[in-house]
Design a protein around this motif. Structure first.
Motif: not given
Length: 420
Positions: A55-56, A61-62, A93-96, A320-321
């Protein structure tokens, strides 16, 4: 840890026809390119074995989880990256959203063949999807309305305010958007919009449905590619637009006008410099290079001015970085980026997925688009509701009426796909 993929080569089928056969499956996915120089590959999949909806905050990190190292598709919402500048806002909207696909079909438009891919499963599962292909045809316009959230005069006032802020030295540029909303007719769904955009395919077209959310994107813009093996990073920011004209002579004149425009070149160059700075945070010192500057790229409804910036990633940088250092894309924020996002928040509610990024990670390679020309859908009972936006880069000499007209040109293809 994701297993090494097994592949099987198969005869060519049209990816949209295969996607149409899977449209109602869980996690239905179609990353559909135009087969041009930037869009050699299309991908179709369904039935992810792992889905995460964050969600936020803390979403990226996922991507550091080894289980999401390969065969992964994700959507990073614009507001996830803007929040450090704007502060907390009501999420829309969800962050991811992240999904891992053990089976996938990869369509090589150049070689005219299909690869069935299995990650820990038999590639025959993906190969079997080819037998489900259907010729989808052209559905009727699926929407009953396409309504602006605010009148055009409000957008012109926002542009005038940003021009005044630029004159006062607050910032150099900001991308300001306007939004439209509506709902689909009974029995229609977001894939119908994808089908109606098929004749206007772009390098980074996409359909993705996870649960009661879906997106349809006809984006021409690359945010990032990153090859973990070679370390090469590439970004292709778009800044500068002219509408297409059915008269070839007038169309060529519009393209030439864009190529020669000092305003559009200055706007493009500001974002090139911003992206150089963003890439430098993840790159080997001295490796950031502008490969191409101010190229005119024709699309079905508009001409765009595009530049290409490349770099070599430091050895410690992963996907991710890189996203963390560069998101959201500079072309849809402004310069300086942090201040531009604060100004955008003054004039716009949260954007959700629009101008976020849809990305695919496979075989050590990240490809991420900028979610322009994109509609977001949410199911409310039996009805799909949608929201879409179009924006323009505002600089010191921007004219509010001209910028309003630019947003109309940019939204044209989606409006016609929804309404006819």
């Amino acid at each position: 840890m994701s297993p090494a993929p097994a592949t099987r080569r198969l005869p060519w089928r049209e990816p949209l026809a295969v996607a149409a056969g899977l449209r109602d499956r869980d996690g239905a996915l179609a990353l559909l390119s135009d087969g041009g120089p930037l869009g050699r590959w299309s991908f179709v999949a369904a039935d992810p074995d792992r889905v995460v909806v964050e969600p936020v905050e803390g979403a990226l990190d996922r991507l550091r989880d080894p289980d999401f190292a390969d065969g992964v598709v994700g959507l990073l919402a614009y507001d996830a990256g803007a929040r450090p500048a704007t502060g907390p806002r009501e999420p829309v909207w969800p962050d991811l959203i992240l999904a891992r696909y053990p089976s996938m079909l990869a369509f090589d438009h150049e070689a005219r063949e299909v690869l069935a891919i299995g990650r820990g499963v038999d590639p025959a599962i993906a190969a079997g999807w080819l037998d489900l292909a259907v010729e989808p045809g052209l559905p009727d316009p699926p929407a009953s309305a396409f309504m602006p959230e605010a009148p055009g005069a409000a957008y012109e006032a926002a542009v005038a305010d940003v021009v005044a802020r630029i004159a006062s030295g607050e910032l150099f540029q900001a991308n300001i958007a306007r939004a439209w909303t509506g709902e689909l007719k009974a029995g229609a769904d977001p894939f119908d919009v994808m089908l109606r955009l098929a004749g206007r395919a772009s390098a980074y077209g996409a359909f993705w449905r996870i649960g009661d959310r879906a997106i349809v994107s006809n984006s021409p813009e690359l945010f990032l590619t990153f090859d973990a093996l070679s370390g090469r990073i590439e970004t292709r920011p778009i800044k500068g637009t002219r509408p297409r004209d059915p008269d070839p002579v007038r169309d060529a004149a519009l393209a030439a006008d864009l190529q020669a425009s000092a305003k559009d070149r200055a706007e493009n160059l500001m974002i090139v410099d911003l992206m150089r700075n963003d890439l430098a945070r993840a790159a080997v010192t001295g490796s950031v290079v502008v490969e191409r500057l101010f190229e005119v790229e024709p699309l079905p409804t508009v001409h765009h001015l595009v530049s290409t910036v490349v770099a070599r990633a430091r050895p410690d940088i992963g996907a991710a970085d890189l996203l963390e250092e560069t998101f959201p894309p500079g072309s849809i924020t402004g310069a300086p980026k942090h201040q531009a996002m604060k100004v955008i928040a003054v004039h716009e509610p949260p954007r959700g997925p629009w101008c976020g990024s849809l990305f695919h990670i496979a075989d050590g390679r990240l490809t991420a688009s900028v979610l322009i020309r994109t509609a977001a859908f949410e199911r409310d009972g039996e009805v799909w509701r949608f929201r879409t936006l179009a924006g323009a880069g505002i600089v010191a000499d921007s004219d509010p009426a001209s910028e309003l007209a630019e947003t109309d040109a940019k939204i044209r293809a989606l409006r016609e796909a929804l309404l006819g």
